[in-house]
Design a protein around this motif. Structure first.
Motif, PDB file in Angstrom:
ATOM      1  N   ALA A  55      38.518  43.373  47.318  1.00  0.00           N
ATOM      2  CA  ALA A  55      38.257  44.711  47.852  1.00  0.00           C
ATOM      3  C   ALA A  55      38.163  45.675  46.681  1.00  0.00           C
ATOM      4  O   ALA A  55      39.060  45.718  45.820  1.00  0.00           O
ATOM      5  N   THR A  56      37.090  46.424  46.605  1.00  0.00           N
ATOM      6  CA  THR A  56      36.893  47.413  45.543  1.00  0.00           C
ATOM      7  C   THR A  56      36.471  48.727  46.178  1.00  0.00           C
ATOM      8  O   THR A  56      35.464  48.798  46.892  1.00  0.00           O
ATOM      9  N   THR A  57      37.250  49.786  45.928  1.00  0.00           N
ATOM     10  CA  THR A  57      36.951  51.086  46.518  1.00  0.00           C
ATOM     11  C   THR A  57      37.678  52.175  45.727  1.00  0.00           C
ATOM     12  O   THR A  57      38.226  51.921  44.649  1.00  0.00           O
ATOM     13  N   GLU A  58      37.696  53.347  46.280  1.00  0.00           N
ATOM     14  CA  GLU A  58      38.420  54.468  45.664  1.00  0.00           C
ATOM     15  C   GLU A  58      39.385  55.042  46.688  1.00  0.00           C
ATOM     16  O   GLU A  58      39.004  55.322  47.832  1.00  0.00           O
TER      17      GLU A  58
ATOM     18  N   ARG B  36      42.201  58.038  47.144  1.00  0.00           N
ATOM     19  CA  ARG B  36      42.823  59.268  46.653  1.00  0.00           C
ATOM     20  C   ARG B  36      42.501  59.523  45.180  1.00  0.00           C
ATOM     21  O   ARG B  36      43.357  59.830  44.358  1.00  0.00           O
ATOM     22  N   GLY B  37      41.231  59.315  44.877  1.00  0.00           N
ATOM     23  CA  GLY B  37      40.773  59.611  43.525  1.00  0.00           C
ATOM     24  C   GLY B  37      41.027  58.504  42.525  1.00  0.00           C
ATOM     25  O   GLY B  37      40.610  58.610  41.357  1.00  0.00           O
ATOM     26  N   ALA B  38      41.680  57.438  42.932  1.00  0.00           N
ATOM     27  CA  ALA B  38      41.977  56.322  42.015  1.00  0.00           C
ATOM     28  C   ALA B  38      41.098  55.122  42.370  1.00  0.00           C
ATOM     29  O   ALA B  38      40.913  54.797  43.549  1.00  0.00           O
ATOM     30  N   LYS B  39      40.561  54.485  41.342  1.00  0.00           N
ATOM     31  CA  LYS B  39      39.756  53.289  41.566  1.00  0.00           C
ATOM     32  C   LYS B  39      40.674  52.122  41.882  1.00  0.00           C
ATOM     33  O   LYS B  39      41.618  51.843  41.132  1.00  0.00           O
ATOM     34  N   VAL B  40      40.397  51.475  42.989  1.00  0.00           N
ATOM     35  CA  VAL B  40      41.226  50.356  43.421  1.00  0.00           C
ATOM     36  C   VAL B  40      40.376  49.086  43.420  1.00  0.00           C
ATOM     37  O   VAL B  40      39.287  49.054  43.996  1.00  0.00           O
ATOM     38  N   ASP B  41      40.902  48.045  42.778  1.00  0.00           N
ATOM     39  CA  ASP B  41      40.222  46.736  42.725  1.00  0.00           C
ATOM     40  C   ASP B  41      41.265  45.660  42.998  1.00  0.00           C
ATOM     41  O   ASP B  41      42.186  45.457  42.201  1.00  0.00           O
ATOM     42  N   GLY B  42      41.130  45.002  44.121  1.00  0.00           N
ATOM     43  CA  GLY B  42      42.112  43.984  44.507  1.00  0.00           C
ATOM     44  C   GLY B  42      41.486  42.614  44.685  1.00  0.00           C
ATOM     45  O   GLY B  42      40.356  42.476  45.156  1.00  0.00           O
ATOM     46  N   GLY B  43      42.229  41.599  44.245  1.00  0.00           N
ATOM     47  CA  GLY B  43      41.791  40.217  44.433  1.00  0.00           C
ATOM     48  C   GLY B  43      42.887  39.414  45.106  1.00  0.00           C
ATOM     49  O   GLY B  43      44.076  39.601  44.803  1.00  0.00           O
ATOM     50  N   TRP B  44      42.492  38.527  46.045  1.00  0.00           N
ATOM     51  CA  TRP B  44      43.465  37.728  46.785  1.00  0.00           C
ATOM     52  C   TRP B  44      43.004  36.271  46.851  1.00  0.00           C
ATOM     53  O   TRP B  44      41.815  35.997  47.078  1.00  0.00           O
ATOM     54  N   ILE B  45      43.943  35.371  46.687  1.00  0.00           N
ATOM     55  CA  ILE B  45      43.704  33.944  46.903  1.00  0.00           C
ATOM     56  C   ILE B  45      44.579  33.528  48.078  1.00  0.00           C
ATOM     57  O   ILE B  45      45.809  33.664  48.026  1.00  0.00           O
ATOM     58  N   VAL B  46      43.941  33.038  49.129  1.00  0.00           N
ATOM     59  CA  VAL B  46      44.684  32.517  50.275  1.00  0.00           C
ATOM     60  C   VAL B  46      44.661  30.999  50.174  1.00  0.00           C
ATOM     61  O   VAL B  46      43.605  30.376  50.259  1.00  0.00           O
ATOM     62  N   LEU B  47      45.836  30.415  49.936  1.00  0.00           N
ATOM     63  CA  LEU B  47      45.953  28.977  49.732  1.00  0.00           C
ATOM     64  C   LEU B  47      45.907  28.221  51.068  1.00  0.00           C
ATOM     65  O   LEU B  47      46.157  28.809  52.130  1.00  0.00           O
ATOM     66  N   PRO B  48      45.618  26.931  51.016  1.00  0.00           N
ATOM     67  CA  PRO B  48      45.539  26.144  52.260  1.00  0.00           C
ATOM     68  C   PRO B  48      46.815  26.173  53.095  1.00  0.00           C
ATOM     69  O   PRO B  48      46.766  26.023  54.319  1.00  0.00           O
ATOM     70  N   ASP B  49      47.982  26.354  52.444  1.00  0.00           N
ATOM     71  CA  ASP B  49      49.238  26.391  53.210  1.00  0.00           C
ATOM     72  C   ASP B  49      49.560  27.783  53.749  1.00  0.00           C
ATOM     73  O   ASP B  49      50.618  28.004  54.321  1.00  0.00           O
ATOM     74  N   GLY B  50      48.638  28.744  53.531  1.00  0.00           N
ATOM     75  CA  GLY B  50      48.826  30.088  54.071  1.00  0.00           C
ATOM     76  C   GLY B  50      49.405  31.083  53.075  1.00  0.00           C
ATOM     77  O   GLY B  50      49.373  32.301  53.323  1.00  0.00           O
ATOM     78  N   ARG B  51      49.950  30.609  51.974  1.00  0.00           N
ATOM     79  CA  ARG B  51      50.493  31.534  50.977  1.00  0.00           C
ATOM     80  C   ARG B  51      49.378  32.369  50.359  1.00  0.00           C
ATOM     81  O   ARG B  51      48.246  31.917  50.232  1.00  0.00           O
TER      82      ARG B  51
END
Length: 225
Positions: A167-170, A172-187
């Protein structure tokens, strides 16, 4: 003397009869031997040569073969590093791939590159990050080097909702860039950067990608090369 004539005639007749019987016996034996000859010379049914059977050659195991480009139309892989310190996920489409390495705290890297026909991939990212791996069957096995440190890893084929999200967006004036790995066991393992400052990412809803960052609701989407 006159009586000996008939005796000679009788003896001559007996001798002639014995000769005829002997000749018939000899002729009958010859006929029998010729009759048996064809049966003795009959050829056995031809057998199929071993080389004529193509099925005798062993075929490669499907589980070990590298998927074709068509099979790699859109596939994700997710797993852990060998030392279990970090997670890695790779999204593949045809001959292109994007990978994400993340320790869930402060260290992460996005990498991209090509996938060869034999499944080999060489990906690169910022600050000298690289990934050398090979796609075989339902997994990718390889090594990624982050901040000059190598990490061996195995990433298995991910079935939704497992996989790679971003997810990449802005906010409250701050650039936000998030990355997620969802593993097969749900973690889940992820990092969110706010103006390039990393911190552990809040969990996402894998079904919808919904996530709340700093009180704002965002949507993390599957990563496709």
């Amino acid at each position: 003397m006159k009586r000996s004539g008939p005796l000679y005639t009788l003896l001559a007749g007996l001798a002639l009869g014995l000769f005829v019987l002997s000749l018939n016996a000899t002729t009958g034996e010859g006929t029998s031997s010729y009759g048996d000859a064809p049966a003795a010379s009959a050829s056995p049914a031809p057998s199929t040569p071993a080389s004529a059977s193509p099925s005798a050659e062993p075929s490669a195991s499907p589980s070990k073969a590298s998927p074709t480009r068509k099979d790699r139309a859109k596939t994700s892989y997710a797993g852990r590093t060998d030392d279990d310190s970090s997670a890695i996920s790779i999204s593949v489409r045809g001959d292109k791939a994007i990978a994400y390495f993340c320790d869930g705290r402060t260290k992460e890297s996005w990498l991209k590159g090509n996938v060869e026909d034999n499944g080999e991939m060489k990906l690169s990212g910022k600050h000298g990050a690289k990934l050398d791996g090979r796609l075989t069957g339902d997994r990718v096995r390889g090594t990624t080097t982050i901040e000059k440190r190598p990490y061996g890893f195995t990433a298995k084929k991910a079935v939704k909702p497992s996989g790679l999200y971003r997810a990449t967006t802005e906010v409250r004036g701050a650039k936000v860039d998030g990355g997620w790995i969802v593993l097969p066991d749900g973690r889940q393992v992820g990092i969110v950067r706010r103006d390039d400052k990393p911190s552990a990412a809040p969990p996402i809803d894998p079904e919808s990608g919904a996530v709340t960052v700093d009180g704002d609701r965002l949507t993390a989407r599957p990563v496709v090369p």
